[in-house]
Design a protein around this motif. Structure first.
Motif, PDB file in Angstrom:
ATOM      1  N   ASP A  48       0.834  -1.211   0.000  1.00  0.00           N
ATOM      2  CA  ASP A  48       0.000   0.000   0.000  1.00  0.00           C
ATOM      3  C   ASP A  48       0.863   1.252   0.000  1.00  0.00           C
ATOM      4  O   ASP A  48       0.530   2.264  -0.635  1.00  0.00           O
ATOM      5  CB  ASP A  48      -1.004   0.005   1.172  1.00  0.00           C
ATOM      6  N   SER A  49       1.998   1.185   0.663  1.00  0.00           N
ATOM      7  CA  SER A  49       2.894   2.335   0.689  1.00  0.00           C
ATOM      8  C   SER A  49       3.545   2.541  -0.681  1.00  0.00           C
ATOM      9  O   SER A  49       3.530   3.648  -1.229  1.00  0.00           O
ATOM     10  CB  SER A  49       3.938   2.105   1.777  1.00  0.00           C
TER      11      SER A  49
ATOM     12  N   PHE B 155      -1.588  -4.803  -1.451  1.00  0.00           N
ATOM     13  CA  PHE B 155      -1.514  -5.497  -0.171  1.00  0.00           C
ATOM     14  C   PHE B 155      -1.652  -4.429   0.912  1.00  0.00           C
ATOM     15  O   PHE B 155      -0.698  -3.750   1.265  1.00  0.00           O
ATOM     16  CB  PHE B 155      -0.177  -6.245  -0.043  1.00  0.00           C
TER      17      PHE B 155
ATOM     18  N   ASN C  93      -1.998  -3.230   4.330  1.00  0.00           N
ATOM     19  CA  ASN C  93      -1.847  -3.505   5.772  1.00  0.00           C
ATOM     20  C   ASN C  93      -1.777  -2.199   6.566  1.00  0.00           C
ATOM     21  O   ASN C  93      -1.163  -2.133   7.623  1.00  0.00           O
ATOM     22  CB  ASN C  93      -0.640  -4.408   6.046  1.00  0.00           C
TER      23      ASN C  93
ATOM     24  N   GLY D  50      -0.207   0.574   6.230  1.00  0.00           N
ATOM     25  CA  GLY D  50       0.950   1.419   6.485  1.00  0.00           C
ATOM     26  C   GLY D  50       2.242   0.961   5.852  1.00  0.00           C
ATOM     27  O   GLY D  50       2.289   0.014   5.060  1.00  0.00           O
ATOM     28  N   ILE D  51       3.300   1.676   6.197  1.00  0.00           N
ATOM     29  CA  ILE D  51       4.648   1.403   5.706  1.00  0.00           C
ATOM     30  C   ILE D  51       5.233   0.301   6.582  1.00  0.00           C
ATOM     31  O   ILE D  51       5.295   0.462   7.805  1.00  0.00           O
ATOM     32  CB  ILE D  51       5.501   2.685   5.779  1.00  0.00           C
ATOM     33  N   TYR D  52       5.635  -0.774   5.946  1.00  0.00           N
ATOM     34  CA  TYR D  52       6.054  -2.004   6.632  1.00  0.00           C
ATOM     35  C   TYR D  52       4.844  -2.653   7.314  1.00  0.00           C
ATOM     36  O   TYR D  52       4.404  -3.706   6.929  1.00  0.00           O
ATOM     37  CB  TYR D  52       7.193  -1.778   7.641  1.00  0.00           C
TER      38      TYR D  52
HETATM   39 MG    MG Z   1       2.040  -1.691   3.900  1.00  0.00          MG
END
Ligand code: MG
Ligand code: ADP
Length: 568
Positions: free
Chosen positions: A451-452, A476, A478, A480-482
């Protein structure tokens, strides 16, 4: 009606277009604006396909991947100053990845720029581009356009391919000259990327080292994919019986399911091999610079095939350098092994196979879970099957966990079908690569995006819809970042790595007339992606992934500095 005088004249606009067409360039990726708006219009009218983006970096990435896929320079066209700088990021990335590309940018008036008198979008673009690409040229006279374009093409594709900047000042476009003289000034580049044969002594030396190996390994890099020497590579590997390990964009030159693929035994073969033949792969960070823990303690000899002589010994000693183009070098090696070759011992290949089977079995369990929320493994298990059923589709992939896990899980079956973040491991290539791949190949494209990562080029879903490209995007998501679980310790703001929870990226696609899906299980994901790819319609699948799944920085967490003080 045009007067007789007008009919006998040509101008900068037309000479640029004629020069590109003469050299077989049929597509331009760009963003219109001053001073290249009319150039784009006229190019389209003259039959060149002009793909207009929403941001130059994405146009540049499309051009770069077009270069990788076709061995012809991809063309990116931008406006001055900021547009140029946006395109320059892609040009630098293309150069780093050895993709041939030409960034053509209109620039402001030299006289004003050089005296720094403050022109509209004033910038000394040539000087800025120079250190970031393979070559940079400026054309000041219409009569030199033919030579300028020819030099740019040759610089981009000959030797180690890379990015070239071509500076065309605004005034050049309207310069007129005699039409006949203009036509004669154009240059058709002959043999732009000449074969480069290895010396016989270098071939002999390499064969001797290879014959001395007890545990040989071939590493295929994206240079091997680029070379399109698919038959020679397959034949060499199958004739010698040497196990091969593909770098990520080299996956599929031979199928990942090939009996000699060592992809699923990567750490074992890097550690235990005694002779390594690198084919179009650099010993950079992606291969731990050829030394250290990854490579084990046993003595190791490296043979390297590369078109760039300076690449040899870049990190460790290369005992048998083979400088030349991969097609020519591998053919020469093949001639030698055809007349007598001892396949590697069953001990070596058996050890690799045992490790492969164990790793594949271990992974297999995690791919089959049909649960909610999905984790990366269960979602990728579904996509693995999609590519198995559509091996001709092109997979674009970026993200952290989304990238690292997809690379290992999704098998590739055909050359140049996996396009990803490359040498810089950079985010933002996604939609540019997806558009470039769809336009150049006409094949279905599946873009699997964190998504990031998607956020860097997401506005290009409009471009995908506008040109009605057969691109299916899977986010994908989730949150956020990571991962999407951090909190701001002060409680003031969202954490720096977290996005709006439960965002619906599928609605972005619907906003422009494409098809959106929102899915929460692997079965739903598979069904949605299959539908998108079958329909050929622009499709975006918002795949909800457990925000707690995955790890910080994916597989490269070790590159992220940690504060000792914080931990006290
Ligand atoms: Mg993500
Ligand atoms: P990977 O990241 O897949 O390991 P790299 O980008 O590091 O691959 O390496 C690609 C290498 O391939 C570069 O060193 C480049 O000079 C080389 N190369 C590109 N095209 C050719 C070719 N046609 N023949 C020989 N070498 C090539």
């Amino acid at each position: 009606a045009a007067t007789e005088a007008e009919q006998d004249l040509t101008d900068g606009f037309h000479l640029v277009i004629d020069a590109l067409k003469l050299n077989g360039i049929d597509t331009i990726y760009g963003v219109p604006g001053i001073p290249i708006t009319d150039l784009g219009r006229m190019a389209q009218a003259e039959g060149i396909r002009v793909i207009s983006f929403r941001h130059e970096q994405n146009a540049g990435n499309a051009a770069a991947i077009a270069g990788f896929l076709t061995k012809k320079p991809g063309i990116c066209l931008t406006v001055s100053a900021p547009g140029f700088l946006n395109g320059l990021t892609a040009l630098a990335n293309a150069t780093t990845n050895c993709f041939p590309m030409i960034l053509i940018s209109g620039s402001s008036e030299r006289e004003i720029v050089d005296l720094q008198q403050g022109d509209y979008e004033e910038m000394d673009q040539l000087a800025i581009a120079k250190p970031l690409c393979k070559a940079a040229f400026r054309v000041l006279h219409a009569a030199d356009i033919g030579i300028g374009v020819a030099r740019a093409i040759r610089a981009a594709v000959s030797g180690r391919p890379g990015g070239v900047y071509l500076d065309l000042p605004a005034k050049l476009f309207s310069q007129v000259m005699d039409a006949k003289a203009g036509e004669q000034s154009l240059v058709k580049v002959i043999d732009a990327a000449p074969e480069q044969l290895p010396s016989p002594a270098a071939v002999k030396r390499a064969i001797e080292v290879l014959k001395s190996a007890k545990k040989p390994l071939i590493i295929l890099g994206k240079g091997a994919a680029y070379s399109q020497a698919d038959e020679e590579l397959r034949s060499f590997i199958e004739t010698t019986g040497i196990p091969f390990l593909p770098m990520s964009m080299a996956k599929g030159i031979l199928p990942d399911t090939h009996p000699l693929s060592a992809g699923a035994a990567r750490s074992t073969v890097l550690k235990d091999s005694d002779v390594v033949l690198l084919i179009g792969a650099r010993l950079n960070w992606l291969l731990s610079h050829g030394k250290g823990k990854t490579w084990g303690d046993a003595p190791k000899k490296f043979i390297q095939i590369d078109i760039e002589p300076k690449e040899m010994d870049s990190n460790v000693e290369i005992v048998a350098p083979l400088v030349g183009d991969i097609g020519s070098v591998v053919s020469a090696l093949l001639d030698e092994v055809k007349t007598g070759w001892q396949a590697p011992s069953a001990e070596w290949t058996g050890a690799i196979n045992a490790r492969k089977e164990a790793n594949i079995a271990k992974m297999g369990q995690r791919l089959l879970k049909n649960s909610t929320p999905m984790d990366f493994h269960s979602a990728l298990g579904a996509l693995k099957q999609v590519i198995k059923d559509r091996p001709d589709a092109i997979l674009v992939n970026e993200g952290a966990n989304t990238l690292d896990l997809a690379r290992g899980i999704i098998d590739m079956y055909e050359p140049r079908k996996r396009l990803d973040v490359g040498t810089w491991g950079v985010m933002g290539i996604g939609m540019g690569f997806a558009v470039g791949a769809a336009v150049e190949t006409g094949k279905p494209v599946l873009a699997v995006e964190g998504d990031s990562a998607f956020g860097f080029s997401g506005m290009e879903v409009e471009t995908i819809c506008r040109y009605n490209l057969p691109v299916t995007i899977v986010i994908f998501n989730n949150n956020g970042i990571y991962r999407g679980v951090d909190v701001d310790p002060t409680g003031r703001d969202p954490a720096t790595t977290v996005f709006v929870p439960d965002s619906r990226y599928d609605k972005m696609m619907e906003a422009f007339g494409g098809v959106g899906f929102h899915v929460t299980t692997p079965d739903e994901l598979k069904k949605a992606v299959e539908e998108g790819m079958k329909s050929g319609k622009p499709t975006l699948v918002n795949a909800v992934i457990d925000p707690a799944a995955g790890s910080e920085s994916g597989n490269i967490g070790s590159l992220n500095p940690q504060s000792v003080v914080k931990k006290k």
